[in-house]
Scaffold this active site. Structure first.
Site, PDB file in Angstrom:
ATOM      1  N   LYS A  22      -0.764  -5.663 104.523  1.00 18.93           N
ATOM      2  CA  LYS A  22       0.383  -4.801 104.837  1.00 18.93           C
ATOM      3  C   LYS A  22       1.566  -5.182 103.927  1.00 18.93           C
ATOM      4  O   LYS A  22       2.211  -4.316 103.348  1.00 18.93           O
ATOM      5  CB  LYS A  22       0.801  -4.990 106.283  1.00 18.93           C
ATOM      6  CG  LYS A  22       2.198  -4.466 106.610  1.00 18.93           C
ATOM      7  CD  LYS A  22       2.579  -4.627 108.058  1.00 18.93           C
ATOM      8  CE  LYS A  22       3.149  -5.981 108.369  1.00 18.93           C
ATOM      9  NZ  LYS A  22       4.576  -6.185 108.044  1.00 18.93           N
ATOM     10  N   ASN A  23       1.801  -6.488 103.790  1.00 20.49           N
ATOM     11  CA  ASN A  23       3.002  -6.940 103.067  1.00 20.49           C
ATOM     12  C   ASN A  23       2.870  -6.889 101.554  1.00 20.49           C
ATOM     13  O   ASN A  23       3.805  -7.221 100.844  1.00 20.49           O
ATOM     14  CB  ASN A  23       3.393  -8.343 103.547  1.00 20.49           C
ATOM     15  CG  ASN A  23       3.903  -8.298 104.973  1.00 20.49           C
ATOM     16  OD1 ASN A  23       4.146  -7.217 105.517  1.00 20.49           O
ATOM     17  ND2 ASN A  23       4.047  -9.448 105.596  1.00 20.49           N
ATOM     18  N   CYS A 116      15.840  -6.846 113.539  1.00 21.04           N
ATOM     19  CA  CYS A 116      14.656  -6.593 114.373  1.00 21.04           C
ATOM     20  C   CYS A 116      14.591  -7.748 115.374  1.00 21.04           C
ATOM     21  O   CYS A 116      15.459  -8.614 115.394  1.00 21.04           O
ATOM     22  CB  CYS A 116      13.408  -6.502 113.518  1.00 21.04           C
ATOM     23  SG  CYS A 116      12.821  -8.089 112.968  1.00 21.04           S
ATOM     24  N   ARG A 121      18.122 -10.282 109.808  1.00 20.66           N
ATOM     25  CA  ARG A 121      17.419  -9.809 108.601  1.00 20.66           C
ATOM     26  C   ARG A 121      18.346  -9.029 107.657  1.00 20.66           C
ATOM     27  O   ARG A 121      18.131  -7.864 107.350  1.00 20.66           O
ATOM     28  CB  ARG A 121      16.204  -8.989 108.986  1.00 20.66           C
ATOM     29  CG  ARG A 121      15.390  -9.633 110.068  1.00 20.66           C
ATOM     30  CD  ARG A 121      13.972  -9.950 109.906  1.00 20.66           C
ATOM     31  NE  ARG A 121      13.183  -9.601 108.829  1.00 20.66           N
ATOM     32  CZ  ARG A 121      11.953  -9.071 108.954  1.00 20.66           C
ATOM     33  NH1 ARG A 121      11.528  -8.743 110.133  1.00 20.66           N
ATOM     34  NH2 ARG A 121      11.218  -8.850 107.896  1.00 20.66           N
ATOM     35  N   ASP A 306       4.535 -16.099 109.294  1.00 23.61           N
ATOM     36  CA  ASP A 306       3.792 -15.014 109.943  1.00 23.61           C
ATOM     37  C   ASP A 306       2.547 -15.509 110.672  1.00 23.61           C
ATOM     38  O   ASP A 306       1.867 -14.720 111.330  1.00 23.61           O
ATOM     39  CB  ASP A 306       3.387 -13.940 108.914  1.00 23.61           C
ATOM     40  CG  ASP A 306       4.599 -13.191 108.403  1.00 23.61           C
ATOM     41  OD1 ASP A 306       4.457 -12.445 107.425  1.00 23.61           O
ATOM     42  OD2 ASP A 306       5.690 -13.384 108.972  1.00 23.61           O
ATOM     43  N   ARG A 398       1.341  -1.945 114.068  1.00 27.41           N
ATOM     44  CA  ARG A 398       2.111  -1.928 112.814  1.00 27.41           C
ATOM     45  C   ARG A 398       1.428  -2.760 111.742  1.00 27.41           C
ATOM     46  O   ARG A 398       1.610  -2.514 110.556  1.00 27.41           O
ATOM     47  CB  ARG A 398       3.530  -2.478 113.057  1.00 27.41           C
ATOM     48  CG  ARG A 398       4.404  -1.598 113.927  1.00 27.41           C
ATOM     49  CD  ARG A 398       5.806  -2.132 113.938  1.00 27.41           C
ATOM     50  NE  ARG A 398       6.183  -2.535 112.598  1.00 27.41           N
ATOM     51  CZ  ARG A 398       6.940  -3.603 112.327  1.00 27.41           C
ATOM     52  NH1 ARG A 398       7.396  -4.344 113.308  1.00 27.41           N
ATOM     53  NH2 ARG A 398       7.241  -3.911 111.086  1.00 27.41           N
TER      54      ARG A 398
END
Ligand code: EPZ
Length: 419
Positions: A22-23, A116, A121, A306, A398
């Site tokens: 995803k990243n 978030c 952030r 993460d 997500r």
């Protein structure tokens, strides 16, 4: 709102195919804006965040399609440089279109991403770096207005802290700048290297890959190419953690052990047997209870933030106790009260958490608060005695493609219920 119903107490065994990261997919999609001819990205994971960014890029007027695992984009129809709050607020990585829009079109109006759950952030480093290349930047009514007459100018960028998104934004902008840009204190995450490799395939001149200093010699234009997204190292670590959590044996395929060496070393410290192949990793817990392991989250190549929530869940049923320090985000322990509801023994002091392993967690209704926290609750539910209901699992969608199918493939009893 979707929930997961998970029957705990089963050992997970089997093979799981890892998706594209995803990243990495998100910055690669943003970089399509730089291409002056059609570009194709494959191995794109079908995730909510990816679909949101595709929608945002389509909103710029780009002709973009997403079929199977492939995104095709043609920027010849791009007719505006506006990224609206409605989309950016749901996916903060949308800020990554700022650098490419500014570099190619001299103009960008991008909503400031909200904070978030895990932290405020801010994007101050992104803006400061773009100003160092000559951009005029103002922030009004929640939007970043960026402008440059002609091309950005190469220059020196020094980040005050390691920022993955900041490094990606400036790397994409510098690729089309006039002159040489040196980026110091650059992030070294594998997703940055993936982005740099695609930019080089598009004609960019970048040196210092995998180091904290990137040197970019700007070019006048970048052309399209075909590029495959790198494997998702966090998804890999998350499924290996499922084996560590339940005493099982899991083989992750279509991945790369060199992307998450710091995590694999922690699994070995737990007592797991980890076997590394060229594009696969197998973790065999041999029915044993893992030893709790201490770590600090740090920029790559050290232990990734993460994976913090997932390894905390394993520690919760580990032997002994361990200290976890979260140095990247200011509020990334929201899974702690939820794990505690399941019987975990975790004491939080600021950015440090001391986890004392317990023999057995017990099922309880819990609520996901953010993407990686939601996977840690799923891990806890897999090991807990009884049936756990995990609420707000839209968070997990997500970042984890086909998550229940992949877990069912490993023997988990997990069902998505909508109430
Ligand atoms: C990326 O976020 C990842 N997201 C995050 O993954 C990951 O946790 C993070 O990098 C750190 O590895 C994507 O790649 C889409 P940062 P990013 O800029 O780029 C502060 C997940 O679970 N900072 O490296 O937003 C910031 O507040 C997500 O997949 C500033 O102060 O992270 C944070 O404390 C979560 N000013 C630290 O730096 C800035 O201008 C690291 O942030 C930028 C960052």
């Amino acid at each position: 709102m979707d929930k997961f119903l998970i029957q705990g107490g089963r050992t997970l065994n089997g093979e799981v195919r890892i998706s594209g990261a995803k990243n990495a997919a998100l910055p690669l999609l943003a970089a399509t804006i730089l291409a002056d001819s059609p570009i194709q990205i494959t191995n794109v994971p079908n995730l909510k965040d990816v679909n949101t960014l595709v929608q945002l890029i389509a909103g710029l007027g780009v002709t973009i399609s997403y079929k199977g695992d492939t995104v095709s984009a043609d920027t010849s129809t791009l007719d505006n440089q506006f990224a609206p709050y409605e989309l950016v607020k749901t996916m903060r990585a949308s800020i990554l279109v700022l650098g490419p829009l500014l570099a190619r079109y001299g103009e960008a109006k991008v909503s400031l991403p909200g904070g978030c759950a895990i932290g405020s952030r801010p994007v101050d480093q992104h803006l400061k770096a773009l100003e160092a290349l000559g951009a005029t930047i103002s922030v009004e009514n929640g939007y970043v207005h960026a402008h440059i007459d002609g091309r950005l100018k190469g220059g020196e960028v020094v980040f005050d802290m390691v920022t993955v998104g900041g490094t990606e934004n400036i790397l994409m902008a510098a690729a089309l700048a006039d002159g040489v840009t040196v980026i110091r204190n650059a992030a070294r995450e594998p997703e940055i290297t993936d982005l740099a490799q695609m930019l080089i395939k598009m004609g960019a001149k970048i040196e210092g890959l995998d180091t904290d200093t990137l040197t970019v010699t700007g070019v006048e234009s970048l052309h399209g190419c075909e590029y495959a997204v790198v494997a998702d190292r966090i998804e890999t670590g998350s499924y290996l953690a499922a084996a560590a959590m339940t005493g099982g044996r899991v083989k992750t395929t279509h991945t790369d052990p060199t992307l998450l060496e710091a995590v694999l070393e922690k699994f070995e410290e737990m007592g797991a047997e980890v076997t590394r192949g060229d594009d696969w990793i197998e973790l065999d817990m041999q029915g044993k209870r893992p030893k709790a392991v201490s770590f600090r989250t740090l920029p790559h190549p050290d232990f990734p933030t993460d994976m913090q929530a997932q390894i905390m869940a394993v520690n919760a049923i580990g032997r002994g106790f361990a200290t976890i320090s979260e140095t990247i985000f200011e509020n990334r322990f929201m899974h702690v009260p939820e794990l505690s509801r399941m019987g975990a023994n975790i004491q939080v002091e600021g950015n440090d958490a001391v986890v004392t392993g317990v023999e057995q967690l017990s099922a309880a209704p819990v609520m996901a608060t953010d993407l990686r926290a939601s996977f840690s609750l799923v891990l806890a539910a897999l090991a807990a005695q009884g049936e756990t209901l995990v609420d707000r699992i839209y968070h997990i969608d997500r970042g984890y493609e086909n998550v229940e199918a992949k877990l069912q493939g490993l023997g988990a009893i997990i069902k998505r219920v909508s109430e």
